[in-house]
Write a protein that holds these residues in place. Sequence first.
Motif, PDB file in Angstrom:
ATOM      1  N   ARG A  83      80.281  -3.033 151.582  1.00 22.35           N
ATOM      2  CA  ARG A  83      79.858  -3.642 152.848  1.00 22.35           C
ATOM      3  C   ARG A  83      78.344  -3.740 152.949  1.00 22.35           C
ATOM      4  O   ARG A  83      77.804  -3.845 154.051  1.00 22.35           O
ATOM      5  N   CYS A  84      77.660  -3.707 151.793  1.00 22.89           N
ATOM      6  CA  CYS A  84      76.200  -3.765 151.796  1.00 22.89           C
ATOM      7  C   CYS A  84      75.718  -4.922 150.934  1.00 22.89           C
ATOM      8  O   CYS A  84      76.188  -5.099 149.803  1.00 22.89           O
ATOM      9  N   ALA A  85      74.779  -5.699 151.446  1.00 27.79           N
ATOM     10  CA  ALA A  85      74.372  -6.933 150.777  1.00 27.79           C
ATOM     11  C   ALA A  85      73.135  -6.802 149.899  1.00 27.79           C
ATOM     12  O   ALA A  85      72.960  -7.596 148.972  1.00 27.79           O
ATOM     13  N   SER A  86      72.275  -5.818 150.131  1.00 32.82           N
ATOM     14  CA  SER A  86      70.985  -5.821 149.434  1.00 32.82           C
ATOM     15  C   SER A  86      70.652  -4.516 148.717  1.00 32.82           C
ATOM     16  O   SER A  86      70.446  -4.505 147.501  1.00 32.82           O
ATOM     17  N   SER A  87      70.547  -3.395 149.442  1.00 35.19           N
ATOM     18  CA  SER A  87      70.137  -2.158 148.792  1.00 35.19           C
ATOM     19  C   SER A  87      70.728  -0.948 149.489  1.00 35.19           C
ATOM     20  O   SER A  87      71.040  -0.986 150.685  1.00 35.19           O
ATOM     21  N   MET A  88      70.863   0.133 148.701  1.00 33.90           N
ATOM     22  CA  MET A  88      71.269   1.429 149.237  1.00 33.90           C
ATOM     23  C   MET A  88      70.265   2.452 148.735  1.00 33.90           C
ATOM     24  O   MET A  88      70.000   2.529 147.531  1.00 33.90           O
ATOM     25  N   VAL A  89      69.695   3.225 149.650  1.00 29.69           N
ATOM     26  CA  VAL A  89      68.769   4.290 149.283  1.00 29.69           C
ATOM     27  C   VAL A  89      69.389   5.603 149.757  1.00 29.69           C
ATOM     28  O   VAL A  89      69.880   5.698 150.887  1.00 29.69           O
ATOM     29  N   PHE A  90      69.373   6.602 148.893  1.00 25.98           N
ATOM     30  CA  PHE A  90      70.061   7.847 149.216  1.00 25.98           C
ATOM     31  C   PHE A  90      69.385   9.002 148.498  1.00 25.98           C
ATOM     32  O   PHE A  90      68.532   8.801 147.621  1.00 25.98           O
ATOM     33  N   THR A  91      69.771  10.211 148.869  1.00 28.84           N
ATOM     34  CA  THR A  91      69.238  11.396 148.210  1.00 28.84           C
ATOM     35  C   THR A  91      70.373  12.261 147.698  1.00 28.84           C
ATOM     36  O   THR A  91      71.499  12.228 148.204  1.00 28.84           O
ATOM     37  N   TRP A 148      75.838  -3.127 141.168  1.00 28.85           N
ATOM     38  CA  TRP A 148      74.612  -2.441 141.523  1.00 28.85           C
ATOM     39  C   TRP A 148      73.831  -1.993 140.295  1.00 28.85           C
ATOM     40  O   TRP A 148      74.399  -1.672 139.269  1.00 28.85           O
ATOM     41  N   ARG A 149      72.511  -1.988 140.443  1.00 31.74           N
ATOM     42  CA  ARG A 149      71.657  -1.433 139.391  1.00 31.74           C
ATOM     43  C   ARG A 149      70.743  -0.380 140.015  1.00 31.74           C
ATOM     44  O   ARG A 149      70.399  -0.436 141.201  1.00 31.74           O
ATOM     45  N   ILE A 150      70.358   0.609 139.218  1.00 31.22           N
ATOM     46  CA  ILE A 150      69.502   1.687 139.698  1.00 31.22           C
ATOM     47  C   ILE A 150      68.060   1.206 139.745  1.00 31.22           C
ATOM     48  O   ILE A 150      67.552   0.619 138.786  1.00 31.22           O
ATOM     49  N   GLY A 151      67.409   1.456 140.860  1.00 30.74           N
ATOM     50  CA  GLY A 151      66.013   1.069 141.037  1.00 30.74           C
ATOM     51  C   GLY A 151      65.091   2.272 141.006  1.00 30.74           C
ATOM     52  O   GLY A 151      65.102   3.060 140.057  1.00 30.74           O
ATOM     53  N   ARG A 152      64.324   2.466 142.054  1.00 32.54           N
ATOM     54  CA  ARG A 152      63.303   3.506 142.086  1.00 32.54           C
ATOM     55  C   ARG A 152      63.889   4.903 142.269  1.00 32.54           C
ATOM     56  O   ARG A 152      65.006   5.063 142.749  1.00 32.54           O
ATOM     57  N   SER A 153      63.085   5.886 141.867  1.00 29.19           N
ATOM     58  CA  SER A 153      63.480   7.287 141.976  1.00 29.19           C
ATOM     59  C   SER A 153      62.261   8.109 142.370  1.00 29.19           C
ATOM     60  O   SER A 153      61.133   7.819 141.950  1.00 29.19           O
ATOM     61  N   HIS A 154      62.490   9.138 143.198  1.00 29.36           N
ATOM     62  CA  HIS A 154      61.370   9.995 143.613  1.00 29.36           C
ATOM     63  C   HIS A 154      61.914  11.359 144.025  1.00 29.36           C
ATOM     64  O   HIS A 154      62.887  11.447 144.783  1.00 29.36           O
ATOM     65  N   GLY A 196      58.402  23.786 149.021  1.00 28.09           N
ATOM     66  CA  GLY A 196      58.917  25.115 149.302  1.00 28.09           C
ATOM     67  C   GLY A 196      60.402  25.218 149.047  1.00 28.09           C
ATOM     68  O   GLY A 196      60.864  25.048 147.925  1.00 28.09           O
ATOM     69  N   PHE A 197      61.171  25.458 150.112  1.00 23.08           N
ATOM     70  CA  PHE A 197      62.612  25.615 149.977  1.00 23.08           C
ATOM     71  C   PHE A 197      63.360  24.286 150.057  1.00 23.08           C
ATOM     72  O   PHE A 197      64.582  24.270 150.103  1.00 23.08           O
ATOM     73  N   TYR A 198      62.628  23.190 150.085  1.00 17.22           N
ATOM     74  CA  TYR A 198      63.258  21.869 150.126  1.00 17.22           C
ATOM     75  C   TYR A 198      63.050  21.161 148.796  1.00 17.22           C
ATOM     76  O   TYR A 198      61.920  20.934 148.366  1.00 17.22           O
ATOM     77  N   THR A 199      64.156  20.804 148.152  1.00 16.57           N
ATOM     78  CA  THR A 199      64.104  19.985 146.945  1.00 16.57           C
ATOM     79  C   THR A 199      65.185  18.926 147.049  1.00 16.57           C
ATOM     80  O   THR A 199      66.366  19.242 147.210  1.00 16.57           O
ATOM     81  N   SER A 200      64.790  17.673 146.988  1.00 15.03           N
ATOM     82  CA  SER A 200      65.738  16.576 147.101  1.00 15.03           C
ATOM     83  C   SER A 200      65.206  15.396 146.302  1.00 15.03           C
ATOM     84  O   SER A 200      63.991  15.236 146.153  1.00 15.03           O
ATOM     85  N   GLN A 201      66.116  14.606 145.769  1.00  6.86           N
ATOM     86  CA  GLN A 201      65.705  13.453 144.969  1.00  6.86           C
ATOM     87  C   GLN A 201      66.284  12.171 145.540  1.00  6.86           C
ATOM     88  O   GLN A 201      67.473  12.096 145.866  1.00  6.86           O
ATOM     89  N   ALA A 202      65.425  11.172 145.656  1.00  8.98           N
ATOM     90  CA  ALA A 202      65.840   9.869 146.173  1.00  8.98           C
ATOM     91  C   ALA A 202      66.135   8.922 145.020  1.00  8.98           C
ATOM     92  O   ALA A 202      65.440   8.942 143.993  1.00  8.98           O
ATOM     93  N   LEU A 203      67.144   8.101 145.204  1.00  8.15           N
ATOM     94  CA  LEU A 203      67.467   7.028 144.270  1.00  8.15           C
ATOM     95  C   LEU A 203      67.714   5.758 145.067  1.00  8.15           C
ATOM     96  O   LEU A 203      68.193   5.809 146.202  1.00  8.15           O
ATOM     97  N   GLU A 204      67.394   4.664 144.433  1.00  7.13           N
ATOM     98  CA  GLU A 204      67.604   3.346 145.037  1.00  7.13           C
ATOM     99  C   GLU A 204      68.627   2.592 144.208  1.00  7.13           C
ATOM    100  O   GLU A 204      68.551   2.555 142.979  1.00  7.13           O
ATOM    101  N   LEU A 205      69.600   1.980 144.877  1.00  5.80           N
ATOM    102  CA  LEU A 205      70.546   1.067 144.237  1.00  5.80           C
ATOM    103  C   LEU A 205      70.294  -0.326 144.798  1.00  5.80           C
ATOM    104  O   LEU A 205      70.233  -0.510 146.013  1.00  5.80           O
ATOM    105  N   VAL A 206      70.161  -1.293 143.902  1.00  4.64           N
ATOM    106  CA  VAL A 206      69.841  -2.658 144.297  1.00  4.64           C
ATOM    107  C   VAL A 206      70.995  -3.562 143.899  1.00  4.64           C
ATOM    108  O   VAL A 206      71.524  -3.475 142.775  1.00  4.64           O
ATOM    109  N   LYS A 207      71.403  -4.430 144.810  1.00 11.44           N
ATOM    110  CA  LYS A 207      72.510  -5.348 144.537  1.00 11.44           C
ATOM    111  C   LYS A 207      72.105  -6.338 143.448  1.00 11.44           C
ATOM    112  O   LYS A 207      71.020  -6.931 143.485  1.00 11.44           O
TER     113      LYS A 207
END
Length: 236
Positions: free
Chosen positions: A159-167, A212-218, A223-234
């Motif tokens: 149900r998504c037309a352009s991009s999904m960004v998530f962690t 979908w293809r994998i795009g950017r990553s960060h 401190g006690f927070y560690t999380s990684q972002a990924l982008e999926l592009v249509k």
Amino acid sequence: MASRAPLPSAYETKRENLAAYFDGTARKAWIDLTSDAKVSGIRATVRAGRDEMRSTLMSWLPEDLRRCRVLDAGCGTGALSTLAACRGAEVTGVDIAGGLIDVARERSPGFIGHGKVTWHVGDMTDPALGAFDHVAAMDSLIHYDASDIVTTLARLGQRCASSMVFTFAPHTKMLGAMHKVGKFFPRSDRAPAIMPVNEDELRSALAQLPDWRIGRSHRVSSGFYTSQALELVKRG
């Protein structure tokens, strides 16, 4: 003999545990964490990390979101939803925890320019929420294993037309050790287990999503927070 009701899936069980946690013992802690209230040193590092991660995800979305529909999947107290609406987006903020949605409604500014936010309590994958141009899921999938993350993104992607960004929670020595002993927070505030995920395995599974293809990553480490972002592009 009456038939037995089907057993809930692992995803559904985890979802209900999360709802109980964020609507129960953690509600006050998360209200404070997502505000400007004074918090402990540990939570201050988590707040700073979340602020950086939110800025990262927003930087991956178009600056002009007018005429765009955005799903904030697992919106919590609504900070990202509000930022997207301020860029002109029509935002749907959804979270399984009704208590956090109540806070999001209370904090929502009276005027957001050309954008607007509609708040919902429920499952982020519910087709009744409609279709979207962009999906953002910040720290709402960190309690799930790689398989459930990919399944959830596949459902959202329908149900998504352009991009999904998530962690996701990247598997590191520190997170792996924390996961084993279950000490992400002090005992009274302990969350349902965060699931460290092997990045290579996740990328390999995501590569199987045909549209979908994998795009950017960060990665954000604070401190006690560690999380990684990924982008999926249509794919075009």
